[in-house]
Design a protein around this motif. Structure first.
Motif, PDB file in Angstrom:
ATOM      1  N   PRO A 155       0.829  -1.207   0.000  1.00 56.02           N
ATOM      2  CA  PRO A 155       0.000   0.000   0.000  1.00 56.02           C
ATOM      3  C   PRO A 155       0.869   1.265   0.000  1.00 56.02           C
ATOM      4  CG  PRO A 155      -0.052  -1.084   2.142  1.00 56.02           C
ATOM      5  CD  PRO A 155       0.597  -2.033   1.199  1.00 56.02           C
ATOM      6  N   ALA A 156       0.320   2.348  -0.536  1.00 55.75           N
ATOM      7  CA  ALA A 156       1.062   3.596  -0.704  1.00 55.75           C
ATOM      8  C   ALA A 156       1.546   4.164   0.627  1.00 55.75           C
ATOM      9  CB  ALA A 156       0.197   4.612  -1.434  1.00 55.75           C
ATOM     10  N   TRP A 157       0.737   4.007   1.685  1.00 51.94           N
ATOM     11  CA  TRP A 157       1.121   4.592   2.960  1.00 51.94           C
ATOM     12  C   TRP A 157       2.376   3.954   3.539  1.00 51.94           C
ATOM     13  CZ3 TRP A 157       1.546   1.292   7.053  1.00 51.94           C
ATOM     14  CH2 TRP A 157       0.859   0.076   6.961  1.00 51.94           C
ATOM     15  N   ALA A 158       2.682   2.714   3.091  1.00 55.70           N
ATOM     16  CA  ALA A 158       3.821   1.980   3.648  1.00 55.70           C
ATOM     17  C   ALA A 158       5.155   2.462   3.096  1.00 55.70           C
ATOM     18  CB  ALA A 158       3.663   0.484   3.378  1.00 55.70           C
ATOM     19  N   GLU A 159       5.119   3.242   2.030  1.00 54.36           N
ATOM     20  CA  GLU A 159       6.364   3.677   1.386  1.00 54.36           C
ATOM     21  C   GLU A 159       7.227   4.565   2.285  1.00 54.36           C
ATOM     22  OE1 GLU A 159       5.537   5.522  -2.310  1.00 54.36           O
ATOM     23  OE2 GLU A 159       4.773   3.693  -3.271  1.00 54.36           O
ATOM     24  N   LYS A 160       6.598   5.237   3.258  1.00 48.44           N
ATOM     25  CA  LYS A 160       7.387   6.127   4.110  1.00 48.44           C
ATOM     26  C   LYS A 160       7.990   5.406   5.312  1.00 48.44           C
ATOM     27  CE  LYS A 160       3.386   7.779   6.784  1.00 48.44           C
ATOM     28  NZ  LYS A 160       2.652   8.987   7.205  1.00 48.44           N
ATOM     29  N   TYR A 161       7.740   4.085   5.433  1.00 50.29           N
ATOM     30  CA  TYR A 161       8.312   3.303   6.530  1.00 50.29           C
ATOM     31  C   TYR A 161       9.283   2.247   5.971  1.00 50.29           C
ATOM     32  CZ  TYR A 161       4.529   5.330   9.302  1.00 50.29           C
ATOM     33  OH  TYR A 161       3.677   6.209   9.931  1.00 50.29           O
ATOM     34  N   VAL A 162      10.160   1.751   6.870  1.00 50.00           N
ATOM     35  CA  VAL A 162      11.122   0.726   6.472  1.00 50.00           C
ATOM     36  C   VAL A 162      10.390  -0.597   6.239  1.00 50.00           C
ATOM     37  CG1 VAL A 162      13.146  -0.596   7.180  1.00 50.00           C
ATOM     38  CG2 VAL A 162      12.967   1.823   7.781  1.00 50.00           C
ATOM     39  N   THR A 163      10.624  -1.161   5.054  1.00 52.09           N
ATOM     40  CA  THR A 163      10.021  -2.446   4.724  1.00 52.09           C
ATOM     41  C   THR A 163      11.104  -3.525   4.689  1.00 52.09           C
ATOM     42  OG1 THR A 163      10.330  -2.165   2.350  1.00 52.09           O
ATOM     43  CG2 THR A 163       8.304  -1.273   3.302  1.00 52.09           C
ATOM     44  N   GLU A 164      10.678  -4.755   4.548  1.00 51.75           N
ATOM     45  CA  GLU A 164      11.628  -5.870   4.454  1.00 51.75           C
ATOM     46  C   GLU A 164      12.518  -5.716   3.223  1.00 51.75           C
ATOM     47  OE1 GLU A 164      11.476 -10.716   4.957  1.00 51.75           O
ATOM     48  OE2 GLU A 164       9.813  -9.705   3.954  1.00 51.75           O
ATOM     49  N   LYS A 165      11.932  -5.225   2.143  1.00 52.17           N
ATOM     50  CA  LYS A 165      12.695  -4.999   0.914  1.00 52.17           C
ATOM     51  C   LYS A 165      13.769  -3.930   1.140  1.00 52.17           C
ATOM     52  CE  LYS A 165      12.150  -3.671  -3.933  1.00 52.17           C
ATOM     53  NZ  LYS A 165      11.197  -3.248  -4.985  1.00 52.17           N
ATOM     54  N   ASP A 166      13.399  -2.879   1.877  1.00 48.01           N
ATOM     55  CA  ASP A 166      14.375  -1.822   2.188  1.00 48.01           C
ATOM     56  C   ASP A 166      15.555  -2.381   2.970  1.00 48.01           C
ATOM     57  OD1 ASP A 166      12.715   0.022   0.972  1.00 48.01           O
ATOM     58  OD2 ASP A 166      11.729   0.587   2.853  1.00 48.01           O
ATOM     59  N   THR A 167      15.253  -3.239   3.919  1.00 47.20           N
ATOM     60  CA  THR A 167      16.300  -3.843   4.745  1.00 47.20           C
ATOM     61  C   THR A 167      17.256  -4.662   3.903  1.00 47.20           C
ATOM     62  OG1 THR A 167      14.755  -3.950   6.618  1.00 47.20           O
ATOM     63  CG2 THR A 167      16.743  -5.296   6.746  1.00 47.20           C
ATOM     64  N   THR A 168      16.709  -5.393   2.940  1.00 46.56           N
ATOM     65  CA  THR A 168      17.548  -6.193   2.040  1.00 46.56           C
ATOM     66  C   THR A 168      18.455  -5.294   1.204  1.00 46.56           C
ATOM     67  OG1 THR A 168      15.831  -7.899   1.890  1.00 46.56           O
ATOM     68  CG2 THR A 168      17.521  -7.890   0.179  1.00 46.56           C
ATOM     69  N   VAL A 169      17.883  -4.217   0.698  1.00 49.12           N
ATOM     70  CA  VAL A 169      18.676  -3.270  -0.097  1.00 49.12           C
ATOM     71  C   VAL A 169      19.805  -2.680   0.740  1.00 49.12           C
ATOM     72  CG1 VAL A 169      18.626  -1.033  -1.267  1.00 49.12           C
ATOM     73  CG2 VAL A 169      16.801  -2.682  -1.670  1.00 49.12           C
ATOM     74  N   LEU A 170      19.507  -2.311   1.976  1.00 51.99           N
ATOM     75  CA  LEU A 170      20.518  -1.725   2.847  1.00 51.99           C
ATOM     76  C   LEU A 170      21.638  -2.707   3.166  1.00 51.99           C
ATOM     77  CD1 LEU A 170      18.329   0.349   5.340  1.00 51.99           C
ATOM     78  CD2 LEU A 170      20.073   1.244   3.794  1.00 51.99           C
ATOM     79  N   LEU A 171      21.280  -3.941   3.451  1.00 47.13           N
ATOM     80  CA  LEU A 171      22.294  -4.957   3.760  1.00 47.13           C
ATOM     81  C   LEU A 171      23.210  -5.196   2.567  1.00 47.13           C
ATOM     82  CD1 LEU A 171      20.201  -7.574   5.792  1.00 47.13           C
ATOM     83  CD2 LEU A 171      22.016  -6.091   6.653  1.00 47.13           C
ATOM     84  N   ASN A 172      22.614  -5.320   1.381  1.00 47.64           N
ATOM     85  CA  ASN A 172      23.425  -5.533   0.179  1.00 47.64           C
ATOM     86  C   ASN A 172      24.320  -4.329  -0.100  1.00 47.64           C
ATOM     87  OD1 ASN A 172      22.330  -8.060  -0.297  1.00 47.64           O
ATOM     88  ND2 ASN A 172      20.702  -7.282  -1.624  1.00 47.64           N
ATOM     89  N   SER A 173      23.777  -3.143   0.129  1.00 47.49           N
ATOM     90  CA  SER A 173      24.544  -1.922  -0.110  1.00 47.49           C
ATOM     91  C   SER A 173      25.719  -1.816   0.857  1.00 47.49           C
ATOM     92  CB  SER A 173      23.645  -0.691   0.024  1.00 47.49           C
ATOM     93  OG  SER A 173      22.634  -0.695  -0.950  1.00 47.49           O
TER      94      SER A 173
END
Length: 215
Positions: A165-183
């Motif tokens: 959902p659109a409202w979730a974009e402003k919070y950290v998601t599981e996908k964001d965490t994966t991107v951060l770890l890889n980065s």
């Protein structure tokens, strides 16, 4: 006499004094003749050329010493923090002597070709280091939006659907965490590569300074 010879299609005559011959032999383009016929003078002219180049060598030494100072600062950079913007171009800006054509020509005439090539390689190493710094800063720019996101409550949002959902974009998601770890993994690899390149360039710069000072 020249007028008469020209009218007869003969070569003209020029008066050349001994001082003129000496000046011609002293010209860099004629050093092969000087060496061939007056070999004892070759070293004298070389010494004079070295004296003329001494101030330029000194300024180049200062430039490279400043580069080494910057490299040492970069080498001691905190691994837990990102590089600052200054590393994108600070090394390239410190090349007043090397980028000045007359100064470089003077250096070419006063130091051996091996050292000139060594200096050229040193500046190529600096170019590579600045490129590595730009890569790390670009990585920082890509991951910053993910790092700036707050967590939803005390946890990380997980969604089974491809489009959350659109409202979730402003919070950290599981996908964001994966991107951060890889980065962070990529950042660690690139940073280690940068540190190795900096150490090699620093050692090279120190050796060049020693040779320039020793003459």
């Amino acid at each position: 006499m020249n007028d008469e010879r020209k009218s007869e299609n003969k070569f003209t005559v020029h008066v050349v004094f001994w001082e003129d011959l000496c000046s011609d032999l002293a010209h860099p383009d004629n050093h092969d003749l000087l060496k061939k016929y007056y070999s004892e003078w070759e070293q004298i002219f070389a010494d004079r050329q070295g004296e003329k180049a001494a101030p330029t060598r000194y300024l180049l030494t200062l430039d490279i010493q400043q580069d080494c100072k910057l490299l040492q600062e970069l080498l001691e950079h905190n691994k837990q923090s990102y590089l600052s913007e200054k590393w994108q171009s600070c090394l390239k800006e410190n090349r007043g002597v090397w980028q000045d054509i007359p100064s470089k020509t003077l250096l070419t005439q006063s130091i051996n070709s091996e050292l000139m090539q060594y200096i050229q390689d040193f500046y190529e190493k600096l170019d590579s280091i600045e490129e590595k710094c730009r890569d790390l800063l670009a990585l920082k720019a890509r991951v910053h939006p993910f790092e700036a996101k707050p967590k939803y409550g005390n946890g990380i949002l997980c969604f089974n659907t491809i489009h959350p959902p659109a409202w979730a974009e402003k919070y950290v998601t599981e996908k964001d965490t994966t991107v951060l770890l890889n980065s962070k993994k990529i950042n660690a690899i690139k940073l280690n590569g940068l540190k190795e390149a900096v150490q090699i360039a620093l050692d090279s710069g120190d050796q060049i300074v020693d040779q320039l000072i020793s003459g």
